[in-house]
Design a protein around this motif. Structure first.
Motif, PDB file in Angstrom:
ATOM      1  N   TYR B 170       0.821  -1.205   0.000  1.00 41.12           N
ATOM      2  CA  TYR B 170       0.000   0.000   0.000  1.00 41.12           C
ATOM      3  C   TYR B 170       0.861   1.264   0.000  1.00 41.12           C
ATOM      4  N   VAL B 171       0.312   2.267  -0.656  1.00 40.72           N
ATOM      5  CA  VAL B 171       0.792   3.640  -0.536  1.00 40.72           C
ATOM      6  C   VAL B 171      -0.329   4.388   0.170  1.00 40.72           C
ATOM      7  N   VAL B 172      -0.004   5.169   1.209  1.00 39.38           N
ATOM      8  CA  VAL B 172      -1.097   5.820   1.940  1.00 39.38           C
ATOM      9  C   VAL B 172      -1.179   7.316   1.679  1.00 39.38           C
ATOM     10  N   ALA B 173      -2.303   7.873   2.064  1.00 35.24           N
ATOM     11  CA  ALA B 173      -2.575   9.299   1.882  1.00 35.24           C
ATOM     12  C   ALA B 173      -3.549   9.729   2.955  1.00 35.24           C
ATOM     13  N   GLY B 174      -3.116  10.608   3.854  1.00 33.35           N
ATOM     14  CA  GLY B 174      -4.013  11.117   4.895  1.00 33.35           C
ATOM     15  C   GLY B 174      -4.328  12.578   4.657  1.00 33.35           C
ATOM     16  N   THR B 175      -5.575  12.943   4.879  1.00 35.12           N
ATOM     17  CA  THR B 175      -6.012  14.336   4.732  1.00 35.12           C
ATOM     18  C   THR B 175      -5.289  15.239   5.710  1.00 35.12           C
ATOM     19  N   ARG B 176      -4.657  16.294   5.217  1.00 40.31           N
ATOM     20  CA  ARG B 176      -4.110  17.286   6.143  1.00 40.31           C
ATOM     21  C   ARG B 176      -5.210  18.238   6.588  1.00 40.31           C
ATOM     22  N   PHE B 177      -5.977  18.744   5.631  1.00 41.96           N
ATOM     23  CA  PHE B 177      -7.069  19.654   5.972  1.00 41.96           C
ATOM     24  C   PHE B 177      -8.365  18.880   5.911  1.00 41.96           C
ATOM     25  N   SER B 178      -9.008  18.716   7.024  1.00 40.55           N
ATOM     26  CA  SER B 178     -10.302  18.047   7.001  1.00 40.55           C
ATOM     27  C   SER B 178     -11.315  18.932   6.292  1.00 40.55           C
ATOM     28  N   VAL B 179     -12.219  18.286   5.607  1.00 44.94           N
ATOM     29  CA  VAL B 179     -13.269  18.972   4.832  1.00 44.94           C
ATOM     30  C   VAL B 179     -14.544  18.134   4.934  1.00 44.94           C
ATOM     31  N   PRO B 180     -15.688  18.715   4.581  1.00 44.04           N
ATOM     32  CA  PRO B 180     -16.885  17.878   4.487  1.00 44.04           C
ATOM     33  C   PRO B 180     -16.641  16.789   3.428  1.00 44.04           C
ATOM     34  N   MET B 181     -17.194  15.618   3.613  1.00 48.51           N
ATOM     35  CA  MET B 181     -16.993  14.531   2.650  1.00 48.51           C
ATOM     36  C   MET B 181     -17.542  14.955   1.285  1.00 48.51           C
ATOM     37  N   ASP B 182     -16.890  14.454   0.199  1.00 48.87           N
ATOM     38  CA  ASP B 182     -17.242  14.889  -1.158  1.00 48.87           C
ATOM     39  C   ASP B 182     -18.729  14.711  -1.466  1.00 48.87           C
ATOM     40  N   GLY B 183     -19.307  13.647  -0.949  1.00 43.05           N
ATOM     41  CA  GLY B 183     -20.702  13.378  -1.258  1.00 43.05           C
ATOM     42  C   GLY B 183     -21.643  14.417  -0.688  1.00 43.05           C
ATOM     43  N   ASP B 184     -21.163  15.135   0.340  1.00 40.35           N
ATOM     44  CA  ASP B 184     -22.001  16.119   1.023  1.00 40.35           C
ATOM     45  C   ASP B 184     -22.025  17.407   0.212  1.00 40.35           C
ATOM     46  N   ASP B 185     -23.072  17.575  -0.585  1.00 41.21           N
ATOM     47  CA  ASP B 185     -23.136  18.738  -1.466  1.00 41.21           C
ATOM     48  C   ASP B 185     -23.733  19.964  -0.801  1.00 41.21           C
ATOM     49  N   LYS B 282     -17.546  -5.130   5.587  1.00 40.93           N
ATOM     50  CA  LYS B 282     -17.851  -4.063   6.548  1.00 40.93           C
ATOM     51  C   LYS B 282     -17.600  -2.665   5.973  1.00 40.93           C
ATOM     52  N   GLY B 283     -17.087  -2.615   4.763  1.00 36.08           N
ATOM     53  CA  GLY B 283     -16.870  -1.307   4.130  1.00 36.08           C
ATOM     54  C   GLY B 283     -18.162  -0.767   3.543  1.00 36.08           C
ATOM     55  N   LYS B 284     -18.272   0.566   3.511  1.00 37.57           N
ATOM     56  CA  LYS B 284     -19.440   1.218   2.918  1.00 37.57           C
ATOM     57  C   LYS B 284     -19.051   1.669   1.520  1.00 37.57           C
ATOM     58  N   LYS B 285     -19.816   1.206   0.532  1.00 39.23           N
ATOM     59  CA  LYS B 285     -19.524   1.618  -0.835  1.00 39.23           C
ATOM     60  C   LYS B 285     -20.062   3.030  -1.043  1.00 39.23           C
ATOM     61  N   VAL B 286     -19.191   3.963  -1.373  1.00 41.11           N
ATOM     62  CA  VAL B 286     -19.598   5.359  -1.577  1.00 41.11           C
ATOM     63  C   VAL B 286     -19.485   5.666  -3.064  1.00 41.11           C
ATOM     64  N   SER B 287     -20.577   6.076  -3.670  1.00 37.28           N
ATOM     65  CA  SER B 287     -20.616   6.222  -5.136  1.00 37.28           C
ATOM     66  C   SER B 287     -20.831   7.657  -5.587  1.00 37.28           C
ATOM     67  N   ASN B 288     -20.830   8.602  -4.641  1.00 36.01           N
ATOM     68  CA  ASN B 288     -21.022   9.996  -5.057  1.00 36.01           C
ATOM     69  C   ASN B 288     -19.710  10.780  -5.002  1.00 36.01           C
ATOM     70  N   ILE B 307     -12.201   8.965 -15.239  1.00 32.85           N
ATOM     71  CA  ILE B 307     -12.855   9.448 -14.018  1.00 32.85           C
ATOM     72  C   ILE B 307     -13.532   8.255 -13.338  1.00 32.85           C
ATOM     73  N   LYS B 308     -13.244   8.063 -12.056  1.00 31.90           N
ATOM     74  CA  LYS B 308     -13.839   6.971 -11.290  1.00 31.90           C
ATOM     75  C   LYS B 308     -14.821   7.538 -10.270  1.00 31.90           C
ATOM     76  N   ASN B 309     -15.735   6.699  -9.826  1.00 29.63           N
ATOM     77  CA  ASN B 309     -16.853   7.204  -9.015  1.00 29.63           C
ATOM     78  C   ASN B 309     -17.170   6.366  -7.787  1.00 29.63           C
ATOM     79  N   GLU B 310     -16.261   5.531  -7.391  1.00 28.75           N
ATOM     80  CA  GLU B 310     -16.609   4.662  -6.263  1.00 28.75           C
ATOM     81  C   GLU B 310     -15.407   4.461  -5.360  1.00 28.75           C
ATOM     82  N   VAL B 311     -15.698   4.406  -4.066  1.00 31.56           N
ATOM     83  CA  VAL B 311     -14.635   4.098  -3.115  1.00 31.56           C
ATOM     84  C   VAL B 311     -15.281   3.387  -1.924  1.00 31.56           C
ATOM     85  N   ILE B 312     -14.537   2.479  -1.293  1.00 34.53           N
ATOM     86  CA  ILE B 312     -15.034   1.766  -0.102  1.00 34.53           C
ATOM     87  C   ILE B 312     -14.504   2.477   1.137  1.00 34.53           C
ATOM     88  N   VAL B 313     -15.395   2.829   2.057  1.00 34.08           N
ATOM     89  CA  VAL B 313     -14.996   3.559   3.261  1.00 34.08           C
ATOM     90  C   VAL B 313     -15.238   2.709   4.504  1.00 34.08           C
TER      91      VAL B 313
END
Lengths: 661, 661
Positions: B170-185, B282-288, B307-313
């Motif tokens: 794995y290569v990892v990536a952690g958010t430095r600046f927290s933000v509202p999740m992308d799906g939250d419009d 146990k992961g939540k599929k996020v599609s937005n 462009i991809k549209n899905e991630v497991i959280v």
């Protein structure tokens, strides 16, 4: 030379080049001078002796190296976008990349000329030329930033440039690729080249006080290709010399078609005579041209681009005494003038000898009309009448010559990959050293001045191959430093370069370093959106334009929370760095935006334009590590839907909620 | 710590920093090692011992230096436009700069990670992170070019990245600046930070065969700021450690508001457990979400952006045994794991000591539930239960630690500008040396592997001031090499760097140099517009699109005269370099066009798009000096008015007119 003979020469040239590359000595070899490590080592905390300004070639930028360490001190953005420094991304620098035909993101920077007073470098400016979109730029050596860019009309390439006269009266620019004149809007077939394609030589004046450039006049010439040039100096001050190739006036497969004549020309231009003609109203005012003139002002920290529409053209064929051709074997590349100004060395890249012309003989030939005829209306001086003598069997593919001020010249040889030292007066060869590999330009500090500072010669090589650790198919070009304080040239260091190192110049550090600006004074900041201290920070809406007046100081922005931005807005972040310490820049960027970054020096204001493309929360942060709390130097911008009733608010440190968790 | 105390600390920190900068030794000083010149000199023709891959910071690019010479061998374009190499200008490279929100011309490249097998560098790839638009890039060490860029959704900055596991799982990536999740419009007020702003940790899998990346899963966390991270190794393989700051969950003036807590956290993540949860669904599929995945293919010489549209959280609070917080004084920056994997060093930049945690103690604490409570649903292990011990009074502003493989650690101190060597087991300080000036990252070759190659340590400094000749208000950052083969660290060389040198890694040249690709084989070229030899060169019109199939070889283009282009056309020059010799690139540009240049390696095809904006004659030429007849390597393109009846013609060497002069 007949075509078959020519092909044999070509085979010989490339055969030799290939062989030469194939048998280079492995490792340090005998060529490396004893004590070389100590000679090139600059201990931590010590300064280099020379600034070496090196053309970045197809990078479009100018590199500054220290000599003798070979360390890259700075890349100065000139003609190309520079994401690192925000050059071409900030509102203040965008006008610098404007041309008469819109924004151009790139150029091919070729030659480097330090400004001169009395024929020696004065340490004020560096001039460089753009070879693609014909332009000349001036870099200010107090700030090491590009201060001015001037476009040139009637030109299809600007290679024999920006060579300058001994008091920086003029910077010149000769067309490499002849083209129909700009005013000619007709749809011109390529096969009418000989009739319709013209060369021009631009003489650009330089204001002694502020360096500002202006096209004083252009000289229209036949459609030969101008390659390089040098001003006369001392006895030859008032004259300029240009090498030409393609005197065949070919327009296709120049490799063969422009290599047919046994001799091409050096063009000698009497620019004092041009001034007389200009004064006498002999110039033709041409008003159907278009060229941009861009100036950066370090007080307002902004730049302006102005389109100009007029130039005065002198005709080389009609105005007597203005231009003379001197025959020169064969496809000459460099044309270089010795420290006294008496000797003009022009290196025919396909010639087996180097002719050295004598300025006084040229004058006598003109007086006595020792002409062999004319070419396109310009007198052609007899070769022998202009000649001081020839350097015999010097090497293969001579390109450029620099001078040591002790009566010697050093010439670079591309095909045989070597530097050759010879005596200017008796034309005897004194020394030769290999370069690794094919050398283009070479440089002695002050090597084109009246008083060279001949401690080193640097070879700027076109091929690197196995000199450095391999980096895939693309390799850096290389430079090599030779110690020339003794009779023999001694290789002491290889160093790689950015882009392509066309010509370079070097100046003693003392002439530049103490003039260096360390900060911009806040009290002198005349930027129209300057924020005078944190208390003056604000956000102003004007229709859909939002101006954010931001300050930066370790370790926060004011404001750092901004709300009330809407979709459809154009947002301008005017960021003033209110630090007043040297080496304390701040950066500014918006997370996930598509506009680049700002890098703001102490006391300066820079502006980032942002047109948000989505609603949401956008972090903003400092991109240049500035303090122990740099990571904390950030904030948030909120973008709301168009028509939202969220008011404009901005703050720092005051809106921390306590009621939500 | 109370606010007043904090302010006093701040004054102390900056006061000391200022004093320190003010009294640096002039000149080489006593700090420079005897014999330093010979130790760092790499004679002409010799190779450096190490490749040093150095982050370009706000340049967005990756620099490759040789060690110990400090010579810049190559700048690899990654996230930013590179006018020099045509990166982002050629049709083939434009997709590499695409994101889910369009083209982004710049980024802020932070950290460098060489791929690993069995915990040692394997010399296959370098991974780097984009800190602005959250991305990870992979550079191929056979070509030294960027092969892949993956965007990361649900992230507002990607700083604690791209650290990797011991077999590059794995290569990892952690958010430095927290933000509202992308799906939250929704249009989220900044002052709802504590409720609505989230952190994420992305675990990106790497295909063992071709290196291709994929987001395996993300872990959603509370809105702390993730700063840096390191994988466990050896005994701690299967775990990942992240430093956090802003556990105060502040959203403004972080300088003060995120510096209040006496302890923040190291987050320990059990990624083997994450894999179990993933397998168990146990992961939540996020599609937005929306993110770009860009891949460069060196056979077709083209790239694609998808462009991809899905991630497991996975939820850090809900899934037991996935995440544990370990208290760590104060605003920890670096978190570094020793060669055995047992010791985790986390440097609180505002702390007066360095805590060293023990992996086995952490495991015991988890087993025995030695928790002091929880934070946002995640258990907080008792500080003392996880602690191996503390390094006392080590210096001011500790940032990062590397290891020498002999049981010692070396830590960089930003505020007191020094490197400090200490023993991992007994925590005693062994040596300290000054840096000039404020050091950020430091690097020992292999310093984060199981087997460090501890010949040198390099300090990458944030402030340069008077170390090199001044270059106006903006100065290069600097690196300093220390010899660490003896008991005492000895300064041997200063060298300037491009952009900002955040983290760097170095690898023995032997592990990379012989795999380097020298040319692309013409017979393997699968570019859709490949021109297989000069006889295949052609120009094809398809509506207003014109495709020009061009070949380049010393010293001509085929074709070099092109007519029949009209205003309104989109012209695509597909240039194939048919050379098959190493270090024989050609360039391609159109004079006065506004589109940049191509730099084409042997065997490669690259495409320049041009939309002519005026009628006329446009020279085209080779921008990279290639032969004695390089200046002759040019041609002309004629642009006629829209609707002109000039037919498409193209030729080389055949249309030379004889009837006009």
């Amino acid at each position: 030379m007949k075509s078959k003979q020519f092909l044999l020469l070509m085979i010989a040239l490339f055969g030799i080049a290939t062989t030469f590359e194939g048998c280079k000595p492995k490792g340090a070899g005998s060529a490396v001078s004893a004590g070389a490590a100590e000679k090139t080592y600059v201990a931590p905390g010590q300064y280099d002796e020379f600034y070496n300004f090196v053309s970045g070639g197809f990078s479009g930028q100018l590199s500054v190296y220290g000599l003798p360490s070979g360390r890259l001190l700075r890349v100065i953005p000139v003609f190309s976008l520079d994401p690192e420094k925000g050059w071409g991304f900030s509102e203040e620098t965008k006008p610098m990349l404007e041309t008469s035909h819109g924004t151009v993101p790139w150029d091919d920077l070729h030659h480097v000329q330090l400004s001169k007073t009395d024929g020696d470098y004065d340490g004020r400016w560096v001039f460089v030329n753009g070879n693609n979109t014909p332009r000349i730029a001036r870099i200010d050596l107090t700030t090491f930033r590009t201060a001015e860019i001037l476009e040139l009309p009637n030109s299809g390439g600007n290679h024999s440039s920006p060579y300058i006269t001994e008091n920086t009266e003029y910077v010149v620019a000769g067309t490499r690729f002849s083209v129909p004149m700009d005013g000619d809007d007709s749809d011109t077939p390529i096969n009418t080249y000989k009739k319709n394609f013209k060369g021009t030589l631009s003489f650009v004046s330089v204001n002694k006080d502020n360096g500002h450039m202006d096209i004083a006049f252009q000289i229209e010439t036949p459609g030969v290709n101008f390659d390089l040039s040098r001003a006369g100096k001392g006895v030859s001050h008032g004259w300029f010399f240009f090498s030409t190739y393609n005197t065949e006036l070919a327009s296709t497969l120049l490799e063969v078609n422009a290599s047919k004549n046994d001799k091409d020309f050096v063009l000698a231009v009497n620019w004092k005579k041009a001034e007389e003609y200009l004064k006498a109203g002999k110039g033709k005012k041409v008003s159907n041209v278009k060229y941009a003139h861009n100036i950066y002002d370090e007080t307002s920290h902004t730049s302006t681009s102005t389109i100009k529409n007029e130039v005065i053209v002198l005709n080389s064929a009609e105005l007597e005494g203005l231009c003379y051709f001197i025959p020169c074997p064969k496809s000459p590349h460099g044309v270089d003038v010795d420290p006294t100004g008496e000797y003009i060395v022009s290196s025919g890249k396909l010639a087996a000898l180097i002719p050295v012309f004598s300025f006084s003989k040229i004058q006598k030939a003109i007086e006595s009309k020792s002409f062999e005829g004319e070419f396109a209306g310009i007198p052609v001086i007899k070769y022998e009448a202009a000649l001081h003598g020839e350097v015999e069997k010097p090497g293969l593919g001579p390109l450029h010559t620099e001078f040591d001020g002790k009566g010697n010249a050093i010439t670079s040889f591309f095909v045989s990959s070597e530097l050759v030292k010879w005596n200017i007066k008796d034309l005897k060869i004194l020394d030769r050293v290999p370069t690794f590999y094919s050398v283009g330009h070479l440089m002695i500090p002050g090597g084109d001045t009246k008083n060279p500072d001949a401690k080193y010669v640097v070879a700027y090589n076109k091929i690197t191959k196995d000199r450095f650790l391999p980096t895939g198919p693309e390799l850096a070009h290389s430079a090599q430093i030779y110690d020339i304080t003794g009779d023999k040239m001694q290789l002491i260091l290889d160093f790689p370069t950015i882009g392509e190192p066309h010509y370079a110049q070097a100046i003693r550090a003392e002439k530049v370093k103490d003039k260096s600006v360390k900060i911009f004074k806040l009290e002198e900041n005349k930027h129209p959106y300057f924020t005078n201290g944190e208390s003056a920070a604000k956000v102003e809406r004007n229709g859909n334009k939002v101006h954010v007046y931001v300050t930066t100081i370790r370790s926060h922005f004011t404001p750092d929370n901004i709300e009330g931005i809407q979709m459809g807005d154009e947002v301008y972040f005017h960021v003033t760095n209110i630090e007043q310490d040297w080496d304390m820049p701040h950066g500014f960027a918006i997370k996930g935006a598509n506009n680049g970054e700002l890098l703001i020096m102490p006391g300066e204001t820079q502006t980032l334009k942002w047109v948000p493309d989505r609603i949401g929360i956008f972090p903003m942060y400092c991109t240049d590590f500035c303090s122990a709390l740099h990571q904390e130097m950030s904030g948030y911008v909120r973008v709301s839907p168009k028509g939202s009733n969220v008011p404009i608010t901005f703050s720092v440190g005051t809106n921390q909620p306590t009621d939500t968790q």
